[in-house]
Design an enzyme around this catalytic site. Structure first.
Site, PDB file in Angstrom:
ATOM      1  N   ASP A  18      -6.245 115.659  60.854  1.00 17.70           N
ATOM      2  CA  ASP A  18      -5.267 115.880  59.791  1.00 17.70           C
ATOM      3  C   ASP A  18      -5.940 115.543  58.477  1.00 17.70           C
ATOM      4  O   ASP A  18      -6.737 114.596  58.403  1.00 17.70           O
ATOM      5  CB  ASP A  18      -4.052 114.973  59.975  1.00 17.70           C
ATOM      6  CG  ASP A  18      -3.439 115.111  61.364  1.00 17.70           C
ATOM      7  OD1 ASP A  18      -2.895 116.183  61.656  1.00 17.70           O
ATOM      8  OD2 ASP A  18      -3.516 114.146  62.148  1.00 17.70           O
TER       9      ASP A  18
ATOM     10  N   HIS B 216      -3.533 110.949  59.162  1.00 18.36           N
ATOM     11  CA  HIS B 216      -2.309 111.644  59.539  1.00 18.36           C
ATOM     12  C   HIS B 216      -1.193 111.387  58.539  1.00 18.36           C
ATOM     13  O   HIS B 216      -0.519 112.314  58.082  1.00 18.36           O
ATOM     14  CB  HIS B 216      -1.853 111.206  60.933  1.00 18.36           C
ATOM     15  CG  HIS B 216      -0.554 111.828  61.350  1.00 18.36           C
ATOM     16  ND1 HIS B 216       0.670 111.255  61.056  1.00 18.36           N
ATOM     17  CD2 HIS B 216      -0.288 112.972  62.022  1.00 18.36           C
ATOM     18  CE1 HIS B 216       1.633 112.028  61.532  1.00 18.36           C
ATOM     19  NE2 HIS B 216       1.091 113.071  62.118  1.00 18.36           N
TER      20      HIS B 216
ATOM     21  N   GLU C 245      -9.355 117.616  66.862  1.00 18.13           N
ATOM     22  CA  GLU C 245      -8.322 117.922  65.871  1.00 18.13           C
ATOM     23  C   GLU C 245      -8.334 116.843  64.809  1.00 18.13           C
ATOM     24  O   GLU C 245      -8.638 115.674  65.102  1.00 18.13           O
ATOM     25  CB  GLU C 245      -6.961 117.986  66.579  1.00 18.13           C
ATOM     26  CG  GLU C 245      -5.786 118.330  65.686  1.00 18.13           C
ATOM     27  CD  GLU C 245      -5.011 117.117  65.180  1.00 18.13           C
ATOM     28  OE1 GLU C 245      -4.046 117.306  64.414  1.00 18.13           O
ATOM     29  OE2 GLU C 245      -5.376 115.962  65.543  1.00 18.13           O
TER      30      GLU C 245
ATOM     31  N   HIS D 144      -7.091 114.883  70.189  1.00 18.76           N
ATOM     32  CA  HIS D 144      -6.096 114.710  69.137  1.00 18.76           C
ATOM     33  C   HIS D 144      -6.458 113.526  68.236  1.00 18.76           C
ATOM     34  O   HIS D 144      -6.385 112.377  68.651  1.00 18.76           O
ATOM     35  CB  HIS D 144      -4.732 114.466  69.801  1.00 18.76           C
ATOM     36  CG  HIS D 144      -3.592 114.358  68.861  1.00 18.76           C
ATOM     37  ND1 HIS D 144      -2.785 113.250  68.816  1.00 18.76           N
ATOM     38  CD2 HIS D 144      -3.095 115.223  67.947  1.00 18.76           C
ATOM     39  CE1 HIS D 144      -1.835 113.433  67.919  1.00 18.76           C
ATOM     40  NE2 HIS D 144      -2.004 114.629  67.375  1.00 18.76           N
TER      41      HIS D 144
ATOM     42  N   GLU E 275      -5.568 120.276  60.578  1.00 22.90           N
ATOM     43  CA  GLU E 275      -4.159 120.383  60.205  1.00 22.90           C
ATOM     44  C   GLU E 275      -3.970 119.965  58.748  1.00 22.90           C
ATOM     45  O   GLU E 275      -4.347 118.852  58.362  1.00 22.90           O
ATOM     46  CB  GLU E 275      -3.258 119.528  61.096  1.00 22.90           C
ATOM     47  CG  GLU E 275      -1.798 119.676  60.695  1.00 22.90           C
ATOM     48  CD  GLU E 275      -0.822 118.867  61.530  1.00 22.90           C
ATOM     49  OE1 GLU E 275       0.326 118.688  61.070  1.00 22.90           O
ATOM     50  OE2 GLU E 275      -1.210 118.401  62.616  1.00 22.90           O
TER      51      GLU E 275
END
Length: 299
Positions: free
Chosen positions: A45, A58, A43, A16, A126
């Site tokens: 963002d 993020h 992952e 993450h 994301e």
């Protein structure tokens, strides 16, 4: 039952924002550590800068994870390069993971890191909303990926298997025009209107309006998954615990699950018991150790 079906499969482990318990999230060090830990995937963002670069952050604002302040969208990439995105964590970065000035990453730079893994790696991107650039964010991300050699049919770039995620149903529906559904993940959060209204500190009317909007987004995300428009379901671990019937219905209907953010031993065990396919965690090494694997699983 085939021999493949008879062998229990462990969940795939995604780091993450990289190995973000060890190093500052979204930094070069965090991603290199995730690969060293043996994570199956990572992952990230993404946001757009003022000059339309896709960068890994993020928050929409710089305040929490850098020594800068204000919206990311109002800065150029060159301006962001002058900020410190790693010192806030307080972790010493090994020299092999790069200098402090090399920690901030664009999407192409992350792809280069993953290309260097020497093995197949998965990347979950994301797309963060609301964005001042609205759905141009999705278009720009796809444009950047195509420039890197992304193959839409298989959603791969060299050794990297790419999937896309968003809480925004509009984002998911937009991506479906260009990306096969099996590579798109509709994220779902557990929204409690009363808790949100009380925690926003915006006053009863404004806080209530925002809470109701968030709840409406959750319901639309659930409808997308019920309609099988997106191939991947991405609930938070709290949602998994609070909505077991919905989770089971989606699992039984063939939805592939990617659950976030799974750090505790109890939550890892719950995901394994339910047959969750993918786990996103801040501590990939610890989760992999619990799952009792010595090397990453390919697919």
């Amino acid at each position: 039952m085939t021999s493949e079906e008879s062998v229990p499969q462990r969940p795939l482990v995604f780091a993450h924002r990289g190995a973000s318990a060890a190093f500052a999230e979204h930094t070069r060090a965090a991603y290199l550590q995730a690969l060293a830990d043996g994570a199956d995937g990572v992952e990230c963002d993404v946001h757009l800068t003022r000059d339309q670069h896709v960068v890994l952050l993020h928050d929409a604002n710089l305040d929490r994870t850098s020594d800068g302040t204000g919206p990311v969208a109002e800065r150029t990439l060159r301006q962001l390069r002058h900020l410190d995105f790693s010192s806030w964590k307080g972790a010493r970065i090994p020299e092999v993971y790069g200098a402090r000035s090399e920690q901030f990453l664009t999407l192409p730079e992350l792809l280069d890191i993953l290309r260097g893994a020497g093995r197949p790696v998965k990347l979950a991107i994301e797309l963060k909303h609301p964005s001042p650039y609205q759905l141009k964010l999705e278009d720009r991300v796809l444009e950047v990926l195509r420039g890197e050699g992304w193959n839409a049919a298989g959603s791969t770039v060299d050794n990297i298997a790419v999937t896309f995620m968003s809480f925004s149903p509009d984002s998911v529906r937009h991506l479906l025009h260009s990306v096969p559904a099996q590579y798109i993940c509709q994220l779902v959060d557990d929204i409690n209107i009363h808790e949100i209204r009380g925690g926003l500190g915006l006053g009863l009317i404004t806080g209530g309006a925002i809470a109701n909007l968030m709840k409406a987004t959750q319901l639309e995300a659930e409808r997308i998954l019920d309609a099988r428009l997106a191939g991947l379901a991405g609930p938070g671990i709290d949602y998994v615990r609070e909505h077991p019937d919905t989770v089971r219905r989606w699992l039984d209907a063939g939805r592939r699950f990617r659950v976030w953010t799974v750090d505790s031993a109890e939550d890892v065990a719950l995901c394994q018991e339910l047959g969750i396919h993918e786990i996103t965690t801040n501590v990939p090494a610890r989760v992999l150790n619990q799952l009792q694997v010595a090397s990453p699983q390919g697919s």
